[in-house]
Design a protein around this motif. Structure first.
Motif, PDB file in Angstrom:
ATOM      1  N   GLY A 149       0.817  -1.201   0.000  1.00  0.00           N
ATOM      2  CA  GLY A 149       0.000   0.000   0.000  1.00  0.00           C
ATOM      3  C   GLY A 149       0.848   1.245   0.000  1.00  0.00           C
ATOM      4  N   ARG A 150       0.371   2.240   0.751  1.00  0.00           N
ATOM      5  CA  ARG A 150       1.057   3.522   0.865  1.00  0.00           C
ATOM      6  C   ARG A 150       1.076   3.931   2.329  1.00  0.00           C
ATOM      7  NH1 ARG A 150      -2.319   3.641  -3.525  1.00  0.00           N
ATOM      8  NH2 ARG A 150      -1.420   4.270  -5.545  1.00  0.00           N
ATOM      9  N   PRO A 151       2.231   4.396   2.850  1.00  0.00           N
ATOM     10  CA  PRO A 151       2.279   4.856   4.244  1.00  0.00           C
ATOM     11  C   PRO A 151       1.384   6.088   4.403  1.00  0.00           C
ATOM     12  CG  PRO A 151       4.487   4.524   3.334  1.00  0.00           C
ATOM     13  CD  PRO A 151       3.531   4.479   2.186  1.00  0.00           C
ATOM     14  N   PRO A 152       1.043   6.443   5.663  1.00  0.00           N
ATOM     15  CA  PRO A 152       1.487   5.809   6.915  1.00  0.00           C
ATOM     16  C   PRO A 152       0.655   4.570   7.255  1.00  0.00           C
ATOM     17  CG  PRO A 152       0.104   7.695   7.400  1.00  0.00           C
ATOM     18  CD  PRO A 152       0.252   7.666   5.910  1.00  0.00           C
ATOM     19  N   PHE A 153       1.227   3.697   8.095  1.00  0.00           N
ATOM     20  CA  PHE A 153       0.569   2.467   8.501  1.00  0.00           C
ATOM     21  C   PHE A 153       0.200   2.468   9.982  1.00  0.00           C
ATOM     22  CE2 PHE A 153       3.180   1.032   4.832  1.00  0.00           C
ATOM     23  CZ  PHE A 153       2.146   0.622   4.014  1.00  0.00           C
ATOM     24  N   ILE A 256       6.233 -15.272 -20.661  1.00  0.00           N
ATOM     25  CA  ILE A 256       6.970 -14.262 -21.424  1.00  0.00           C
ATOM     26  C   ILE A 256       6.292 -12.910 -21.217  1.00  0.00           C
ATOM     27  CG2 ILE A 256       7.816 -15.872 -23.166  1.00  0.00           C
ATOM     28  CD1 ILE A 256       5.598 -14.906 -25.024  1.00  0.00           C
ATOM     29  N   ARG A 257       7.111 -11.863 -21.196  1.00  0.00           N
ATOM     30  CA  ARG A 257       6.554 -10.510 -21.103  1.00  0.00           C
ATOM     31  C   ARG A 257       5.986 -10.113 -22.454  1.00  0.00           C
ATOM     32  NH1 ARG A 257       9.779  -5.896 -17.896  1.00  0.00           N
ATOM     33  NH2 ARG A 257       8.142  -4.784 -19.031  1.00  0.00           N
ATOM     34  N   LEU A 258       4.834  -9.444 -22.415  1.00  0.00           N
ATOM     35  CA  LEU A 258       4.132  -9.125 -23.649  1.00  0.00           C
ATOM     36  C   LEU A 258       4.464  -7.736 -24.177  1.00  0.00           C
ATOM     37  CD1 LEU A 258       0.607 -10.574 -22.738  1.00  0.00           C
ATOM     38  CD2 LEU A 258       2.466 -11.659 -24.012  1.00  0.00           C
ATOM     39  N   PHE A 259       4.768  -6.794 -23.286  1.00  0.00           N
ATOM     40  CA  PHE A 259       5.030  -5.414 -23.686  1.00  0.00           C
ATOM     41  C   PHE A 259       6.217  -4.870 -22.884  1.00  0.00           C
ATOM     42  CE2 PHE A 259       0.449  -6.238 -23.809  1.00  0.00           C
ATOM     43  CZ  PHE A 259       0.138  -5.937 -25.124  1.00  0.00           C
ATOM     44  N   ASP A 260       6.803  -3.802 -23.386  1.00  0.00           N
ATOM     45  CA  ASP A 260       7.798  -3.075 -22.603  1.00  0.00           C
ATOM     46  C   ASP A 260       7.139  -2.209 -21.536  1.00  0.00           C
ATOM     47  OD1 ASP A 260       9.905  -4.146 -24.053  1.00  0.00           O
ATOM     48  OD2 ASP A 260       9.878  -2.523 -25.533  1.00  0.00           O
ATOM     49  N   THR A 261       5.834  -2.010 -21.658  1.00  0.00           N
ATOM     50  CA  THR A 261       5.101  -1.150 -20.734  1.00  0.00           C
ATOM     51  C   THR A 261       5.209  -1.651 -19.298  1.00  0.00           C
ATOM     52  OG1 THR A 261       3.506  -0.598 -22.455  1.00  0.00           O
ATOM     53  CG2 THR A 261       2.832  -0.186 -20.169  1.00  0.00           C
ATOM     54  N   GLU A 262       5.478  -0.735 -18.382  1.00  0.00           N
ATOM     55  CA  GLU A 262       5.475  -1.018 -16.944  1.00  0.00           C
ATOM     56  C   GLU A 262       4.505  -0.056 -16.274  1.00  0.00           C
ATOM     57  OE1 GLU A 262       9.465  -0.547 -15.599  1.00  0.00           O
ATOM     58  OE2 GLU A 262      10.068  -2.566 -16.222  1.00  0.00           O
ATOM     59  N   LEU A 263       3.594  -0.601 -15.499  1.00  0.00           N
ATOM     60  CA  LEU A 263       2.624   0.220 -14.781  1.00  0.00           C
ATOM     61  C   LEU A 263       3.115   0.436 -13.355  1.00  0.00           C
ATOM     62  CD1 LEU A 263      -0.115   1.634 -14.544  1.00  0.00           C
ATOM     63  CD2 LEU A 263      -1.115  -0.571 -13.903  1.00  0.00           C
ATOM     64  N   ARG A 264       3.442   1.666 -13.036  1.00  0.00           N
ATOM     65  CA  ARG A 264       3.845   2.026 -11.674  1.00  0.00           C
ATOM     66  C   ARG A 264       2.642   2.650 -10.984  1.00  0.00           C
ATOM     67  NH1 ARG A 264       9.363   1.818 -10.823  1.00  0.00           N
ATOM     68  NH2 ARG A 264      10.534   1.247 -12.714  1.00  0.00           N
ATOM     69  N   THR A 265       2.110   1.944 -10.021  1.00  0.00           N
ATOM     70  CA  THR A 265       0.846   2.343  -9.407  1.00  0.00           C
ATOM     71  C   THR A 265       1.011   3.400  -8.325  1.00  0.00           C
ATOM     72  OG1 THR A 265       0.969   0.614  -7.708  1.00  0.00           O
ATOM     73  CG2 THR A 265      -0.044   0.028  -9.824  1.00  0.00           C
ATOM     74  N   GLY A 266       2.233   3.612  -7.853  1.00  0.00           N
ATOM     75  CA  GLY A 266       2.442   4.528  -6.738  1.00  0.00           C
ATOM     76  C   GLY A 266       2.390   3.840  -5.395  1.00  0.00           C
ATOM     77  N   ALA A 267       1.929   2.577  -5.390  1.00  0.00           N
ATOM     78  CA  ALA A 267       1.934   1.779  -4.157  1.00  0.00           C
ATOM     79  C   ALA A 267       3.240   0.993  -4.096  1.00  0.00           C
ATOM     80  CB  ALA A 267       0.733   0.845  -4.118  1.00  0.00           C
ATOM     81  N   GLY A 268       3.418   0.260  -3.022  1.00  0.00           N
ATOM     82  CA  GLY A 268       4.628  -0.524  -2.879  1.00  0.00           C
ATOM     83  C   GLY A 268       4.529  -1.489  -1.720  1.00  0.00           C
TER      84      GLY A 268
END
Length: 299
Positions: A149-153, A256-268
């Motif tokens: 998720g995203r802090p704070p926890f 196999i990876r289908l695209f070079d696209t990477e989705l960065r959601t902002g969570a971690g």
């Protein structure tokens, strides 16, 4: 000797006093001991009554030890340390630490790395609590968590980033051989999109295939990312997952990876543990190991 021991205050009262003397806060002492704040306050009042002296000064927003309380706290702390040492010497056992993680992180990232840690830390027994439910450190006896998720926890916690969420699209080679590569055909027709609880496919495809209508794809939904990954490996469709969770399957040729696209959601994913803990050294060992593994994956 028996008569002298009988005149000692109760051990519960002494435990409450020792914890409160460190935290200078009845609420934090109660959280550490797994009791209510009122129970700690009652134990302290009973102890002060039995000793016939005040151990704490109560201020509107603070707590401080009296001179007698400071002297007593040092002696009580040393006494408990002696008891702990005597008990460990009598029955040495590996320290048990509980780690709370999500099921997907457990199966796709943590478990494959466990043998190395267990071999190098024979003094620590790990209990892995894999759950999508938010575990509570006191109520669930959790020593350290990896939370998504995203802090704070929450207050009173140490929070350190483990790795950011970076999602990529994958499929099995047989799926692509049978239905075709969506990046080459420009269509999702004939493919099934394997969704997890995060449902990030619409967001991902807006970047990777903005002209492809979602309506032509089938949809299969799972409550855990690990299940979507396993379904993709078995040829049931296209999965969207964090790069570290599919790394082994990609390296082995199962996906196999289908695209070079990477989705960065902002969570971690974040390492989280109580700021005050009885097992600081061992938790530090687990923390360092997790960070080292995450760094090696990124390099």
């Amino acid at each position: 000797m028996t008569e002298a021991i009988g005149r000692l205050p109760s051990l519960n009262a002494l435990r409450a006093f020792e914890a409160a003397s460190r935290h200078l806060n009845f609420r934090l002492a109660a959280e550490e001991l797994g009791v209510t704040q009122g129970a700690v306050a009652q134990q302290i009042r009973g102890l002060e009554s039995a000793l016939g002296m005040k151990l704490f000064e109560r201020h509107p927003r603070a707590l401080s030890l009296t001179e007698s309380g400071r002297r007593y706290a040092g002696g009580v702390r040393r006494a408990f340390e002696v008891l702990v040492e005597a008990t460990h010497a009598l029955r040495p056992e590996p320290l048990r630490l509980t780690i709370s993680v999500t099921p997907t992180l457990a199966s796709k990232w943590l478990i494959p790395r466990l043998p190395v840690f267990l071999e190098t830390h024979p003094d620590i027994d790990l209990r892995i609590l894999a759950t999508d439910r938010l575990s509570h450190f006191q109520a669930d006896a959790v020593d350290l968590a990896v939370r998504y998720g995203r802090p704070p926890f929450g207050s009173g916690l140490v929070v350190e980033p483990l790795f950011d969420e970076v999602q990529v699209a994958v499929a099995s080679p047989q799926t692509i051989a049978t239905v075709g590569h969506p990046g080459e055909t420009g269509s999702l027709r004939g493919h099934a999109l394997l969704h997890d609880a995060h449902n990030a496919w619409p967001q991902f495809l807006e970047i990777a295939m903005p002209q492809a209508p979602l309506s032509v794809a089938k949809n299969v939904r799972f409550n855990q990312t690990a299940l979507a990954i396993d379904a993709a490996v078995s040829g049931q469709g296209l999965a969207l997952a964090h790069t570290d969770f599919i790394a082994a399957d990609v390296a082995a040729g199962r996906l196999i990876r289908l695209f070079d696209t990477e989705l960065r959601t902002g969570a971690g994913f974040f390492i989280v543990y109580p700021r005050r803990t009885r097992h600081a050294d061992q938790i530090g060992d687990v923390r360092e190991w997790l960070l080292r593994e995450a760094r090696s994956e990124a390099s």
